[in-house]
Design an enzyme around this catalytic site. Structure first.
Site, PDB file in Angstrom:
ATOM      1  N   TYR A 199     -51.492 142.860 -29.652  1.00 40.72           N
ATOM      2  CA  TYR A 199     -51.930 143.459 -28.378  1.00 40.72           C
ATOM      3  C   TYR A 199     -53.134 144.393 -28.505  1.00 40.72           C
ATOM      4  O   TYR A 199     -53.617 144.904 -27.500  1.00 40.72           O
ATOM      5  CB  TYR A 199     -50.755 144.177 -27.712  1.00 40.72           C
ATOM      6  CG  TYR A 199     -49.641 143.229 -27.346  1.00 40.72           C
ATOM      7  CD1 TYR A 199     -49.838 142.238 -26.392  1.00 40.72           C
ATOM      8  CD2 TYR A 199     -48.393 143.305 -27.960  1.00 40.72           C
ATOM      9  CE1 TYR A 199     -48.824 141.348 -26.063  1.00 40.72           C
ATOM     10  CE2 TYR A 199     -47.365 142.423 -27.638  1.00 40.72           C
ATOM     11  CZ  TYR A 199     -47.596 141.448 -26.690  1.00 40.72           C
ATOM     12  OH  TYR A 199     -46.594 140.562 -26.354  1.00 40.72           O
ATOM     13  N   ASN A 243     -50.436 140.915 -14.892  1.00 35.61           N
ATOM     14  CA  ASN A 243     -49.863 140.626 -16.199  1.00 35.61           C
ATOM     15  C   ASN A 243     -48.446 141.171 -16.136  1.00 35.61           C
ATOM     16  O   ASN A 243     -48.217 142.373 -16.293  1.00 35.61           O
ATOM     17  CB  ASN A 243     -50.661 141.282 -17.332  1.00 35.61           C
ATOM     18  CG  ASN A 243     -50.143 140.862 -18.691  1.00 35.61           C
ATOM     19  OD1 ASN A 243     -49.033 140.341 -18.802  1.00 35.61           O
ATOM     20  ND2 ASN A 243     -50.935 141.112 -19.721  1.00 35.61           N
ATOM     21  N   HIS A 287     -42.102 134.864 -17.838  1.00 32.16           N
ATOM     22  CA  HIS A 287     -41.439 133.688 -18.385  1.00 32.16           C
ATOM     23  C   HIS A 287     -40.104 133.370 -17.723  1.00 32.16           C
ATOM     24  O   HIS A 287     -39.515 132.346 -18.023  1.00 32.16           O
ATOM     25  CB  HIS A 287     -41.268 133.878 -19.897  1.00 32.16           C
ATOM     26  CG  HIS A 287     -42.532 134.334 -20.570  1.00 32.16           C
ATOM     27  ND1 HIS A 287     -43.703 133.613 -20.514  1.00 32.16           N
ATOM     28  CD2 HIS A 287     -42.837 135.472 -21.261  1.00 32.16           C
ATOM     29  CE1 HIS A 287     -44.655 134.267 -21.174  1.00 32.16           C
ATOM     30  NE2 HIS A 287     -44.160 135.408 -21.625  1.00 32.16           N
ATOM     31  N   ASP A 345     -41.468 134.338  -6.343  1.00 26.31           N
ATOM     32  CA  ASP A 345     -41.268 134.189  -4.895  1.00 26.31           C
ATOM     33  C   ASP A 345     -42.031 135.269  -4.126  1.00 26.31           C
ATOM     34  O   ASP A 345     -42.640 134.993  -3.088  1.00 26.31           O
ATOM     35  CB  ASP A 345     -39.773 134.282  -4.551  1.00 26.31           C
ATOM     36  CG  ASP A 345     -39.026 132.972  -4.786  1.00 26.31           C
ATOM     37  OD1 ASP A 345     -39.680 131.951  -5.076  1.00 26.31           O
ATOM     38  OD2 ASP A 345     -37.781 132.985  -4.682  1.00 26.31           O
ATOM     39  N   HIS A 397     -52.847 137.329 -19.753  1.00 18.58           N
ATOM     40  CA  HIS A 397     -52.073 137.781 -20.911  1.00 18.58           C
ATOM     41  C   HIS A 397     -53.047 138.197 -22.000  1.00 18.58           C
ATOM     42  O   HIS A 397     -53.988 137.450 -22.293  1.00 18.58           O
ATOM     43  CB  HIS A 397     -51.141 136.671 -21.412  1.00 18.58           C
ATOM     44  CG  HIS A 397     -50.199 136.225 -20.346  1.00 18.58           C
ATOM     45  ND1 HIS A 397     -49.097 136.976 -19.991  1.00 18.58           N
ATOM     46  CD2 HIS A 397     -50.237 135.174 -19.508  1.00 18.58           C
ATOM     47  CE1 HIS A 397     -48.488 136.376 -18.983  1.00 18.58           C
ATOM     48  NE2 HIS A 397     -49.159 135.283 -18.669  1.00 18.58           N
ATOM     49  N   LEU A 398     -52.796 139.334 -22.599  1.00 19.46           N
ATOM     50  CA  LEU A 398     -53.647 139.794 -23.694  1.00 19.46           C
ATOM     51  C   LEU A 398     -53.565 138.819 -24.865  1.00 19.46           C
ATOM     52  O   LEU A 398     -54.577 138.472 -25.483  1.00 19.46           O
ATOM     53  CB  LEU A 398     -53.191 141.181 -24.158  1.00 19.46           C
ATOM     54  CG  LEU A 398     -53.462 142.341 -23.200  1.00 19.46           C
ATOM     55  CD1 LEU A 398     -52.684 143.573 -23.645  1.00 19.46           C
ATOM     56  CD2 LEU A 398     -54.956 142.652 -23.129  1.00 19.46           C
ATOM     57  N   SER A 399     -52.361 138.389 -25.177  1.00 19.67           N
ATOM     58  CA  SER A 399     -52.143 137.502 -26.321  1.00 19.67           C
ATOM     59  C   SER A 399     -52.208 136.046 -25.868  1.00 19.67           C
ATOM     60  O   SER A 399     -52.151 135.754 -24.660  1.00 19.67           O
ATOM     61  CB  SER A 399     -50.776 137.789 -26.944  1.00 19.67           C
ATOM     62  OG  SER A 399     -49.741 137.436 -26.043  1.00 19.67           O
TER      63      SER A 399
HETATM   64  C1  DQA Z   1     -47.988 139.403 -22.521  1.00 24.14           C
HETATM   65  C2  DQA Z   1     -47.297 138.207 -23.175  1.00 24.14           C
HETATM   66  C3  DQA Z   1     -45.824 138.170 -22.844  1.00 24.14           C
HETATM   67  O1  DQA Z   1     -45.216 137.047 -23.462  1.00 24.14           O
HETATM   68  C4  DQA Z   1     -45.148 139.422 -23.355  1.00 24.14           C
HETATM   69  O2  DQA Z   1     -43.792 139.417 -23.011  1.00 24.14           O
HETATM   70  C5  DQA Z   1     -45.828 140.671 -22.891  1.00 24.14           C
HETATM   71  C6  DQA Z   1     -47.283 140.704 -22.892  1.00 24.14           C
HETATM   72  C7  DQA Z   1     -49.459 139.531 -22.946  1.00 24.14           C
HETATM   73  O3  DQA Z   1     -50.200 140.255 -22.288  1.00 24.14           O
HETATM   74  O4  DQA Z   1     -49.861 138.917 -23.932  1.00 24.14           O
HETATM   75  O5  DQA Z   1     -45.190 141.665 -22.589  1.00 24.14           O
HETATM   76  O6  DQA Z   1     -47.950 139.236 -21.123  1.00 24.14           O
END
Ligand code: DQA
Length: 151
Positions: free
Chosen positions: A27, A78, A84, A91, A104-106
């Site tokens: 992150y 985010n 997930h 909704d 998503h950062l990752s």
């Molecule tokens: C995330 C990726 C998600 O899988 C994880 O649960 C996070 C951060 C990201 O920004 O990469 O909390 O959303």
């Protein structure tokens, strides 16, 4: 009501308040405050007005989405792990009816299988993943194009 039509709600979900304590190799080690500053800079450069929200409560996130059409013209979200599995948040985003981009950062698609699933599939203009803070710039560029702001 603003006539500029350039207001973007940047919404962070669960565990982003402690972003600087999460695995820095995934992150980046920055705090939410630092991340939001960067996003605010991207937004200004693009002629967008960003507002920020974070909560660890799924219900609060849903309630914010209920109000977001009164506050904003678009959403960058985010939602962290909720991405997930939270059909409730999906909704609520659907009901909000605003243009939205998921960030998503990752790189969620190259991690565990369960992170590949997103409840926002089909609800967002785009999903930006694995680009760190710069991914928010990409998301905001998509929003600016959709709102007809700038360039
Ligand atoms: C995330 C990726 C998600 O899988 C994880 O649960 C996070 C951060 C990201 O920004 O990469 O909390 O959303």
């Amino acid at each position: 009501m603003s006539s500029a039509h350039n207001r973007v709600a940047v919404m962070h979900g669960v565990n982003f308040d402690i972003l600087e304590r999460r695995d820095a190799s995934i992150y980046g080690g920055l705090s939410l405050n630092e991340l939001e500053r960067r996003i605010g800079g991207f937004a200004r450069e693009l002629g967008l007005e960003a507002t920020f929200f974070q909560t660890n409560s799924e219900g609060e996130f849903v309630e914010r989405l209920h109000r977001v059409p009164d506050l904003s013209d678009a959403v960058v979200l985010n939602a962290g792990a909720w991405t997930h599995y939270s059909r409730a948040i999906a909704d609520a985003l659907d009901v909000a009816g605003l243009p939205a981009v998921e960030v998503h950062l990752s790189d969620v698609d190259s991690r565990e299988d369960w992170r590949r699933v997103s409840v926002f599939d089909g609800l967002v203009l785009a999903k930006v993943s694995g680009k760190g803070p710069d991914g928010y710039r990409e998301a905001l560029e998509t929003i600016a194009a959709e709102l007809g702001v700038g360039g």
